[in-house]
Design an enzyme around this catalytic site. Structure first.
Site, PDB file in Angstrom:
ATOM      1  N   ASP A  29      -0.867  -7.508   1.407  1.00 58.37           N
ATOM      2  CA  ASP A  29      -0.196  -6.204   1.482  1.00 58.37           C
ATOM      3  C   ASP A  29       1.303  -6.393   1.648  1.00 58.37           C
ATOM      4  O   ASP A  29       1.865  -6.267   2.742  1.00 58.37           O
ATOM      5  CB  ASP A  29      -0.768  -5.402   2.650  1.00 58.37           C
ATOM      6  CG  ASP A  29      -0.248  -3.964   2.690  1.00 58.37           C
ATOM      7  OD1 ASP A  29       0.327  -3.529   1.671  1.00 58.37           O
ATOM      8  OD2 ASP A  29      -0.429  -3.300   3.717  1.00 58.37           O
ATOM      9  N   HIS A  85       0.821  -1.229   0.000  1.00 63.36           N
ATOM     10  CA  HIS A  85       0.000   0.000   0.000  1.00 63.36           C
ATOM     11  C   HIS A  85       0.843   1.262   0.000  1.00 63.36           C
ATOM     12  O   HIS A  85       0.325   2.349  -0.260  1.00 63.36           O
ATOM     13  CB  HIS A  85      -0.978  -0.017   1.191  1.00 63.36           C
ATOM     14  CG  HIS A  85      -0.364   0.330   2.511  1.00 63.36           C
ATOM     15  ND1 HIS A  85       0.004  -0.630   3.435  1.00 63.36           N
ATOM     16  CD2 HIS A  85      -0.045   1.527   3.076  1.00 63.36           C
ATOM     17  CE1 HIS A  85       0.500  -0.030   4.514  1.00 63.36           C
ATOM     18  NE2 HIS A  85       0.478   1.274   4.321  1.00 63.36           N
ATOM     19  N   GLY A 136       3.306   6.163   9.140  1.00 63.09           N
ATOM     20  CA  GLY A 136       4.741   6.291   8.936  1.00 63.09           C
ATOM     21  C   GLY A 136       5.499   5.023   9.251  1.00 63.09           C
ATOM     22  O   GLY A 136       6.660   4.879   8.871  1.00 63.09           O
ATOM     23  N   SER A 148       4.260   2.084   8.291  1.00 63.51           N
ATOM     24  CA  SER A 148       3.848   1.140   7.258  1.00 63.51           C
ATOM     25  C   SER A 148       5.046   0.579   6.507  1.00 63.51           C
ATOM     26  O   SER A 148       5.990   1.307   6.163  1.00 63.51           O
ATOM     27  CB  SER A 148       2.909   1.830   6.268  1.00 63.51           C
ATOM     28  OG  SER A 148       1.678   2.137   6.874  1.00 63.51           O
ATOM     29  N   GLY A 149       4.986  -0.714   6.243  1.00 68.14           N
ATOM     30  CA  GLY A 149       6.044  -1.388   5.503  1.00 68.14           C
ATOM     31  C   GLY A 149       7.207  -1.818   6.363  1.00 68.14           C
ATOM     32  O   GLY A 149       8.070  -2.573   5.916  1.00 68.14           O
TER      33      GLY A 149
END
Length: 828
Positions: free
Chosen positions: A684, A629, A776, A778-779
């Site tokens: 994701d 995402h 922030g 994310s990932g």
């Protein structure tokens, strides 16, 4: 008479005594010979024991110091090659030899004495002495030298040097390696601090080459009179403590003796770990000792002189204030006593809250605090303690701090506060320890008071389960495989009948079917933790070796044990290790350490004001794992374009992108999972290829990828890291943050999140809220510590219902479900 002469008489054959004349009986002779041999052997053995063993010489080494009075220290005494040093050394050596001669348990065995250094006070002479003593006299020698400082002063003065007045003599047994270092002038250095300047020194060759094997180096550090030394190791990397015998010791003396040892260091320390030490006088000694094995970079250190603190403690007045151990947050000096008399207004009571408390000495029983301690209300405190409060029933309280002459720590930081005895925590709940917590934390199922007093005497709500011990716990925690109550009552109702084994999927099987080589549970949990690893039919939950055979063991990869016959479970294990092995002490908050999460990557989008947008995890020299995402088009910005992104590796502080330890790489390719659903966030995950390989350093290392069969069970503690917002509506953090959360049962999580969970998602968090990933993050990585402290990438930060809300845990992409896709795209 048959031709025989008359008079010849034949003796009867049976009369043996008359047959011939014989000497003593044969057995008597043998016995006599054996007796003589035995006595002779006994005598020889006694003589051998007496001369070789009883009187065998044992080499004993001692070092210590003499305090001379009536003499003035001059600068030339710092230089061991000066004539002034040599003259005084001869005098001190003669005096010390005379002292030895006056003691019959010492003098006859003295071989050699060397004066190694002088320092101020009036003059302190440092020495080491060698003795050759029979074994049976060793104890007498030890006792005599231990008490040598108690010798009659007149006797000490009665030497060949009447102008040399000796106030005291101190001696203690020495390690031969220490004396070897003292004798080796090839690696011995003398440094004197300069007023207003910082002086640096390093191990030989640092940083371009490692220190030598079998090295014994010493650095004698000095400051001016009435000053003390502040020593800090800015970089420290020697052989790990469990792999060899390399170490660095710091002594509060120029004599390397155990009673003056401030610290023993080995292994690696993060740059932010506090390695500052303060002397009690104007000298320190640093010693490096290495063995024949591994060679490491060594250390860089710096020191400077500062005025000796005259006062320690004092009178503290007012309604509140702070106080610390001397030189906090550096290590407090040895041989110090402090006393704080605290007084608040008369109509109030006073309490002291220790926010940080480290008075630790390894291997020491802390029940009675025999060495360093803090004393309040006649109670001694020592060791490492969480925040705690000590109260007084009046407006006065006294805090005493004591450190002995060896082994120091960072000490404490404390606050004193005035309070109303009728309401010690206005607007808050008062723990029985005196700590104040928010009222909303009362009876929430979590022990916010260290003594659990916030969870005692609670009335459980409809959403809570009452444990047998009276605590209230969330219904969601019942039968989740975790002993949340502490007495296991939340799990007892879920247990299988006696004689049965409970599978991870909840199924009960007879105990006899456990570890029988068959998957009776259906999920392999009955075969995963057995004493022996066997080959089993391959299924979804079993680990498949490269030779296509499957083993029964759960999570066998990279655990240091060969489970596959082809050793493929231990291949490709150069991952998941943090080379900084020492943990730092952080007061409050959850800031990560430099190098603590070396696989953490910061992804910056070009032409973006806020720089950092998403996190990622390093899995090889050229590949990253992140969330799909992060790379979808938003507001007409094509985030799927690799040219838009820059990866920063080895980064700790977003304000220090140009730091020399940070490596910057452009992104060559972004591969998002083709099944990613931007509405449900299923699948994701994305992998990113860098334009150039990174170089692995202490701050940059890959994380291990788990096998598709790897289990991260409910209740397991896992770490999430990132530069995301520290609160739901807040801005991103500058310094990398970390949080410890735990895996939540998938069924429970699905009910909490309105059935939005898919098999590619895992639920991790804290149901009471307050700890979570946020915008922030994310990932970024969700990492789990497995066998041998090796860390595996369990998940990727994906989505959540707000941030850190109660009963709204975070959702992460489950890496095990997508492991084969990652390998297909990256080859890792």
């Amino acid at each position: 008479m048959n031709g025989l002469e008359e008079g010849v008489e034949f003796l009867p054959v049976m009369n043996a005594e008359k047959l011939e004349k014989r000497g003593p009986k044969r057995w008597v002779v043998v016995l006599a010979v054996l007796s003589v041999c035995f006595i002779f052997s006994l005598l020889v053995g006694f003589l051998v024991w007496h001369f070789k063993y009883r009187n065998a010489s044992v080499q004993k080494l001692y070092n210590g110091h003499l305090r001379l009075t009536g003499s003035r220290f001059i600068d030339a005494y710092e230089n061991s090659t000066s004539s002034e040093f040599a003259i005084l050394a001869r005098k001190v050596k003669k005096t010390l030899t005379d002292i030895y001669k006056n003691n019959p348990n010492v003098g006859p065995f003295h071989k050699e004495t060397v004066i190694s250094a002088f320092s101020e006070g009036s003059i302190i002479a440092y020495y080491w002495s060698e003795f050759s003593v029979p074994k049976y006299k060793v104890d007498a020698l030890d006792k005599a030298l231990a008490n040598i400082q108690a010798s009659n002063q007149a006797t000490i003065h009665r030497g060949r040097n009447p102008d040399l007045k000796v106030e005291s003599v101190v001696a203690f047994p020495s390690d031969p390696d220490i004396v070897k270092a003292s004798r080796d002038n090839s690696c011995r250095y003398a440094l004197h601090a300069k007023a207003g300047e910082v002086t640096s020194f390093t191990t030989p060759g640092f940083p371009n080459s490692p220190y030598s094997s079998n090295a014994h180096c010493m650095w004698a550090l000095r400051a001016d009179a009435d000053s003390v030394i502040s020593l800090t190791f800015t970089t420290f990397e020697v052989e790990p403590c469990d792999l060899g015998n390399d170490f660095v010791k710091v002594y509060d003396s120029l004599s390397p003796g155990e009673p003056h040892e401030l610290v023993r260091l080995c292994g690696s320390y993060t740059p932010s770990y506090n390695l500052t030490f303060i002397s009690s006088k104007n000298v320190l000694l640093v010693m490096l000792s290495t063995d024949a094995k591994g060679r490491y970079p060594g250390f860089k250190a710096e020191f400077f002189q500062m005025p000796k603190q005259q006062l320690c403690g004092g009178v503290l007045l007012g309604t509140s204030g702070n106080f610390t151990t001397p030189y906090y947050p550096g290590h407090y000096p040895p041989s110090i006593d402090c006393k704080w008399d605290i007084e608040v207004p008369k109509h109030k009571n006073v309490k002291v809250r220790f926010n940080e408390f480290f008075l630790v000495e390894e291997g020491l029983q802390l029940s009675s605090c025999p060495k360093d301690y803090v004393e309040v209300n006649s109670v001694k405190y020592c060791g490492s303690r969480d925040r705690f409060v000590v109260k007084s029933q009046t407006n006065k309280i006294t805090v005493r701090f004591h450190s002995d002459r060896s082994l120091v720590d960072t000490g404490f930081w404390a606050e004193y506060l005035s309070y109303d005895s009728g309401d010690p925590c206005p607007g808050k709940f008062t723990c029985q320890t005196g700590r104040c917590i928010e009222k909303k934390l009362r009876c929430d199922g979590w022990l916010d008071c260290s003594d659990g007093s916030d969870e005692k005497g609670c009335n459980c709500t409809e959403t809570q389960f009452r444990c047998h011990n009276g605590w209230c716990k969330s219904n969601f925690w019942v039968c989740d495989g975790v002993n949340d109550c502490g007495d296991n009552s939340d799990e007892q109702q879920c247990n299988c009948p006696a004689g049965n084994f409970k599978c991870s999927n909840g199924k009960c099987i007879p105990e006899s079917q456990k570890c029988n080589g068959k998957d009776d549970c259906g999920d392999g949990s009955d075969e995963g933790k057995c004493d022996s690893v066997v080959t089993v039919p391959c299924q979804g939950h079993t680990y498949k070796c490269r030779n296509a055979l499957c083993v029964s063991k759960t999570n066998p990869e990279c655990d240091g044990v060969q489970d596959c016959s082809d050793n493929s479970d231990e291949d490709n294990c150069n991952c998941g290790k943090r080379l900084f092995v020492k943990k730092s002490r952080i007061v409050g908050g959850e800031q990560a350490e430099v190098g603590e999460w070396p696989w953490q990557v910061s992804l910056h989008a070009k032409d973006e004001d806020n720089g950092h947008l998403c996190g990622a995890s390093l899995i090889s020299e050229t590949w990253l794992v992140s969330a799909a995402h992060c790379f979808q088009q938003q507001n007409f910005v094509r985030y799927y374009d690799p040219k838009l992104w820059t990866a920063f590796l080895g980064l700790h502080d977003q304000r220090e992108l140009s730091d020399s330890k940070v490596q910057r790489r452009n992104v060559k390719r972004i591969i998002a999972h083709p099944s990613f659903n931007d509405y449900t966030y299923d699948y994701d995950i994305a992998v990113l290829e860098l334009d150039n390989p990174v170089s692995f350093t202490k701050e940059i290392q890959p994380v291990c990828l788990p096998d598709a069969s790897h289990e991260f069970p409910a209740g397991k503690e896992i770490w999430v890291t990132g530069w995301g917002a520290t609160q739901e509506t807040g801005s991103g953090a500058s310094i990398l943050q970390k949080a410890k959360i735990r895996v939540i049962n998938q069924t429970m999580c699905n009910s909490l999140l309105d059935n939005q969970m898919t098999p590619r998602m895992m639920c991790v968090g804290v149901l009471t809220g307050g700890i979570d990933a946020c915008q922030g993050d994310s990932g970024g990585p969700l990492t789990s510590i497995e066998e041998n402290d090796r860390m595996f990438l369990a998940g990727v930060v994906s989505w959540g219902d707000g941030c850190a809300r109660r009963n709204k845990p975070g959702v992460y992409t489950r890496v095990t479900q997508l492991r084969n896709w990652i390998k297909e795209k990256t080859g890792v």
